[in-house]
Motif scaffolding. Structure first.
Motif, PDB file in Angstrom:
ATOM      1  N   GLY A 436      -7.517   3.872  -6.144  1.00  0.00           N
ATOM      2  CA  GLY A 436      -7.711   2.450  -6.427  1.00  0.00           C
ATOM      3  C   GLY A 436      -6.670   1.569  -5.782  1.00  0.00           C
ATOM      4  O   GLY A 436      -6.633   0.354  -6.028  1.00  0.00           O
ATOM      5  N   LEU A 437      -5.806   2.148  -4.934  1.00  0.00           N
ATOM      6  CA  LEU A 437      -4.794   1.352  -4.246  1.00  0.00           C
ATOM      7  C   LEU A 437      -5.438   0.422  -3.230  1.00  0.00           C
ATOM      8  O   LEU A 437      -6.399   0.798  -2.540  1.00  0.00           O
ATOM      9  N   VAL A 438      -4.918  -0.789  -3.129  1.00  0.00           N
ATOM     10  CA  VAL A 438      -5.444  -1.801  -2.220  1.00  0.00           C
ATOM     11  C   VAL A 438      -4.421  -2.070  -1.121  1.00  0.00           C
ATOM     12  O   VAL A 438      -3.243  -2.319  -1.415  1.00  0.00           O
ATOM     13  N   ARG A 439      -4.868  -2.019   0.115  1.00  0.00           N
ATOM     14  CA  ARG A 439      -4.011  -2.287   1.259  1.00  0.00           C
ATOM     15  C   ARG A 439      -4.792  -3.087   2.292  1.00  0.00           C
ATOM     16  O   ARG A 439      -6.020  -3.199   2.221  1.00  0.00           O
ATOM     17  N   HIS A 440      -4.096  -3.633   3.268  1.00  0.00           N
ATOM     18  CA  HIS A 440      -4.780  -4.244   4.403  1.00  0.00           C
ATOM     19  C   HIS A 440      -5.317  -3.132   5.298  1.00  0.00           C
ATOM     20  O   HIS A 440      -4.648  -2.119   5.516  1.00  0.00           O
ATOM     21  N   ASP A 441      -6.509  -3.322   5.810  1.00  0.00           N
ATOM     22  CA  ASP A 441      -7.087  -2.384   6.766  1.00  0.00           C
ATOM     23  C   ASP A 441      -6.539  -2.703   8.155  1.00  0.00           C
ATOM     24  O   ASP A 441      -6.730  -3.814   8.660  1.00  0.00           O
ATOM     25  N   SER A 442      -5.863  -1.750   8.772  1.00  0.00           N
ATOM     26  CA  SER A 442      -5.176  -1.995  10.046  1.00  0.00           C
ATOM     27  C   SER A 442      -6.120  -2.519  11.117  1.00  0.00           C
ATOM     28  O   SER A 442      -5.835  -3.525  11.779  1.00  0.00           O
TER      29      SER A 442
END
Length: 467
Positions: A436-442
């Motif tokens: 469920g971690l949210v990050r920017h998609d490179s």
């Protein structure tokens, strides 16, 4: 190649391999056609070489007063007349031309094979594709990305597919984890964020990249340290400073672009909290879990690395963030020369806003709060647009983050418009389905940023023409 073009052509003409040969022929033909692509700087040198051969031949003819040349021409003429009496010229001519072209292609193919075997022994990628990619990346815009932590390395991982002219300016205020231990025990500048950026800009398939990321899980005094941090520390001791150590490490990792510390000063962050507490140390600021009303560094107004300032002055595009607002982004901007250099540029400048609030730094912050914090810390406007995630994360991610008192950063359009910033909305999120971690998609982030850069450039050019 395991088979020459000449042999393949003969197989094609004899229909020895009807099903496979046409496909191979088309593949070879397309490969040769790529060598005619503009900007590759190959055709001009081949033409110059051919001109040199002709000029040398002419010089020899002049030197020997043309006598042997005349005789040779006469002999060739006699032979050709005999051939045309046996085989008509409309048949013999094309046959000789075809034979000559096949020999040229065969010779060049074998030569390029030899070069490819030396430069690309694994054979995973064609030499022409490597050259085309190299030319494309080196013609890319000069991009300066400013920040730290995992946010900046995520951005760089996507940007390196569009340009090799990337300069990452990284904070050196980290005092936690492996970097903090090395800083306290050895007295070096923290290498952690720099290591992350170096590996992000390196070739992901190289073993050295994985080696730099390796973190020791056993060993007295080694547990928790990454090999990259120890390597950079050792290189700093050998070369004399972190800047030289980074340059040496960049060569080892075959980095696209370069990574520069914002300053070579031993910077220590401090924050004034709303409840009156003054907290020192980057890691302690987040742990204090208070509302930050002012942030600064010791020593105040540290000198910038000259190369970092020069990179900003030469940049076509400046990107600030993403990353922790007070402990990754603002520390770079507390270096006055860097903030001044950014403010003076008229090129596209954009801030990539975080998607979720961060406990201990930005609880309850909206997008305009992030912008105001940067403006307040620098005393000037550094960017003219802000990139914001369009859609909120999934319910699973929201529940996970809510347990840590973290929520999506609210987009308050009117407040942003009053600050004179342009809003760029796009879906640039990556969500790990398991955690469920949210990050920017490179990849998405880089694509959106380059698309906005092209649009901003076009608008600037149109505005210039209107003037």
């Amino acid at each position: 190649m395991s088979i020459g073009l000449f042999k393949q052509a003969l197989l094609f003409l004899s229909n020895e391999s009807r099903s496979r040969t046409p496909e191979r022929f088309n593949r070879r033909f397309n490969r040769w056609f790529k060598w005619l692509a503009p900007g590759l700087l190959v055709k001009r040198w081949l033409l110059i070489s051919a001109g040199g051969v002709l000029l040398t031949t002419l010089g020899l003819a002049i030197w020997v007063k043309l006598t042997p040349i005349n005789r040779l021409i006469q002999l060739v003429n006699d032979v050709l007349e005999k051939i045309t009496t046996i085989v008509p010229n409309y048949i013999s001519g094309p046959l000789v031309i075809g034979g000559g072209l096949l020999l040229i292609f065969w010779g060049h193919t074998r030569s390029l094979n030899s070069i490819t075997e030396v430069l690309k022994p694994s054979g995973d990628e064609e030499l022409i594709d490597v050259l085309l990619t190299h030319r494309k990346l080196n013609r890319g815009p000069k991009i300066v990305a400013i920040g730290g932590g995992t946010g900046l390395s995520t951005l760089l991982r996507g940007l390196k597919a569009y340009s090799a002219n990337i300069t990452a300016i990284v904070t050196v205020a980290d005092d936690g984890g492996s970097s903090g231990r090395l800083r306290r025990e050895i007295g070096v500048l923290p290498p952690g964020d720099i290591r992350n950026c170096l590996t992000a800009l390196a070739d992901e398939e190289k073993l050295l990249t994985e080696l730099f990321r390796y973190r020791f899980s056993a060993g007295d005094g080694l547990v928790g340290h990454s090999f990259g941090n120890l390597f950079l520390t050792a290189m700093s001791e050998i070369t004399g400073d972190l800047e030289r150590a980074i340059a040496a490490s960049s060569k080892v990792l075959a980095v696209r672009g370069r990574v520069l510390p914002a300053t070579l000063s031993d910077v220590r962050l401090w924050a004034q909290l709303e409840d009156g507490r003054r907290v020192e140390g980057e890691s302690h600021i987040t742990e204090a879990m208070g509302k930050i009303v002012k942030i600064g560094c010791i020593p105040a107004n540290p000198p910038a690395l000259p190369k970092a300032v020069q990179a900003i002055k030469e940049a076509d595009y400046i990107i600030i963030g993403p990353g922790s607002l007070y402990t990754s982004i603002i520390p770079n901007l507390l270096v006055p020369e860097i903030a001044d250099a950014i403010a003076q540029r008229k090129v596209p400048r954009i801030y990539v806003c975080n998607m979720m609030t961060q406990p201990g730094e930005t609880q309850g912050y909206t997008v305009s709060d992030h912008i105001n914090a940067i403006d307040k810390a620098c005393g000037k406007k550094l960017f003219n647009a802000v990139l914001v995630q369009r859609k909120i994360p999934s319910a699973k991610a929201l529940i996970r983050y809510a347990q840590e008192d973290s929520h999506p950063v609210y987009l308050d359009r009117e407040a942003i418009n009053l600050l004179g910033r342009r809003i760029v909305l796009s879906n640039i999120i990556y969500e790990d389905e398991k955690t469920g971690l949210v990050r920017h998609d490179s990849a998405r982030l880089a694509r959106v940023l380059l698309r906005w850069y092209s649009r901003a450039q076009s608008e600037s050019i149109m505005g210039f023409h209107k003037l």
